[in-house]
Design a protein around this motif. Sequence first.
Motif, short mmCIF file in Angstrom:
data_model
loop_
_atom_site.label_atom_id
_atom_site.label_comp_id
_atom_site.label_asym_id
_atom_site.label_seq_id
_atom_site.Cartn_x
_atom_site.Cartn_y
_atom_site.Cartn_z
N ILE A 1 0.83 -1.20 0.00
CA ILE A 1 0.00 0.00 0.00
C ILE A 1 0.86 1.26 0.00
O ILE A 1 1.90 1.32 0.66
N THR A 2 0.45 2.25 -0.76
CA THR A 2 1.17 3.53 -0.84
C THR A 2 0.52 4.53 0.12
O THR A 2 -0.63 4.35 0.54
N PRO A 3 1.24 5.60 0.46
CA PRO A 3 0.64 6.63 1.32
C PRO A 3 -0.64 7.21 0.70
O PRO A 3 -1.59 7.51 1.43
N GLU A 4 -0.66 7.35 -0.62
CA GLU A 4 -1.83 7.90 -1.29
C GLU A 4 -3.02 6.94 -1.15
O GLU A 4 -4.17 7.37 -0.93
N GLU A 5 -2.77 5.65 -1.30
CA GLU A 5 -3.84 4.66 -1.17
C GLU A 5 -4.35 4.59 0.26
O GLU A 5 -5.56 4.47 0.49
N LEU A 6 -3.43 4.68 1.22
CA LEU A 6 -3.85 4.67 2.62
C LEU A 6 -4.71 5.90 2.92
O LEU A 6 -5.72 5.80 3.62
N ALA A 7 -4.32 7.05 2.37
CA ALA A 7 -5.11 8.27 2.58
C ALA A 7 -6.50 8.11 1.98
O ALA A 7 -7.50 8.58 2.56
N GLU A 8 -6.60 7.46 0.83
CA GLU A 8 -7.90 7.21 0.19
C GLU A 8 -8.78 6.35 1.09
O GLU A 8 -9.97 6.63 1.26
N ARG B 1 -8.51 5.99 4.34
CA ARG B 1 -8.87 6.74 5.55
C ARG B 1 -9.98 7.75 5.25
O ARG B 1 -10.82 8.03 6.11
N GLU C 1 -1.15 0.49 7.74
CA GLU C 1 -0.19 1.60 7.84
C GLU C 1 1.15 1.14 8.41
O GLU C 1 2.21 1.59 7.99
N SER C 2 1.09 0.20 9.36
CA SER C 2 2.32 -0.31 9.97
C SER C 2 2.95 -1.45 9.17
O SER C 2 4.04 -1.93 9.52
#
Length: 217
Positions: free
Chosen positions: A104-111, A113, A192-193
Amino acid sequence: MSGTEPRPPMSKADYVYSVLLDEIRSARIPGGTALRAGHVARRLGVSVTPVREALRRLEKDRLISYEAHHGATVVDLGEEALAEYYGLRAVVEGLGTRLAAARITPEELAELRELHAAMAADAAAGRNDRLGEQSRRLHLRIVDIGGPAFLGAHARAVRNSLPVPAEASLWLDDAQVKVQLDAHEGILAALESGDGDAAERIMIDHVRQAGEFRAHR
């Protein structure tokens, strides 16, 4: 093909299939209902030919069956099918979540969330009727991230294989909403972790709990 080019228009058979699939999946057409090609054609404003093609696809999906002198009938699945459905969902979505933790990328995680925050806001406002579809989107997005080649398609096929009446959604039960949102939060924290073991375990428990709730409705 670039992402800016227009998609080809949906064929009439695809249109009929998508409408009937949604109606069967949501149990607006309940199990045991006879589907007459002529009636469906008139209702959807198409000829009988695309309806018959759509019915053949639904038969292949095992959502309808053909019986002598009765024609096409929506399959009425029982308790064993329900247990199999949630068990299979737990395996596929659990695996997808495990794989997502590693990629997972930071952008995907933000999506994800953002989707979760929208659910929390709707829950706080008492808009529980929106939560089931939002949860579906969240789960499938996670699986798409973890298994874009195969798992995403399999997860959708499994979810489409058994009708879920809107009134059977655990998200309509106020006592369940916090429990399920907490599970989503736990899944997102594990993603995330990068903890694939925890992400998979929480997802499996989350899906199985939904199955237990449905079984006792």
